[in-house]
Design a protein around this motif. Structure first.
Motif: not given
Length: 119
Positions: A96-119
């Motif tokens: 459960x902790x990994x799921x929560x952390x993974x979704x948070x990281x995925x959301x951060x990657x998603x919003x960076x993707x939308x904003x053009x702030x990608x690695x």
């Protein structure tokens, strides 16, 4: 299997995976809000996400993997060139902790993707 409490064991498994699913659903709602849609499955081990029309999950996947999170790009489930805005997430493997952390990281990657702030 004689003498094994199969029905009891099955109900324990169902309860365990239901909790895993519910943790992922809550995390998706909390971190993505209206940016992603999905149906809550009544069985199985996966959630099928649908993003906005302009999202390409193949590109998003690269950014998520660079941060240590993975999912299955929706194109893998289509014969034709479709599925670009879909993703399949597994909730059965991680805790459960990994799921929560993974979704948070995925959301951060998603919003960076939308904003053009990608690695």
């Amino acid at each position: 299997m004689e003498g094994f409490p199969f029905e009891e064991h099955l109900e324990q498994l169902r309860g365990h995976y239901r909790k895993q699913r519910d943790v992922m659903v809550a995390a998706l709602q909390r971190h993505f809000g209206e940016h992603v849609t999905f149906h809550i499955p009544q069985g199985g081990f996966f959630l099928w996400l649908t993003f906005r029309e302009d999202v390409n999950t193949a590109r998003l996947l690269r950014h998520a993997e660079a941060r240590g999170v993975s999912f299955v790009d929706g194109r893998s489930f289509y014969v034709q060139e479709e599925g670009f805005r879909h993703a399949r997430l597994c909730f059965s493997y991680c805790g459960q902790e990994q799921i929560e952390r993974g979704i948070r990281i995925l959301a951060d990657a998603y919003f960076d993707y939308l904003n053009g702030n990608v690695q």
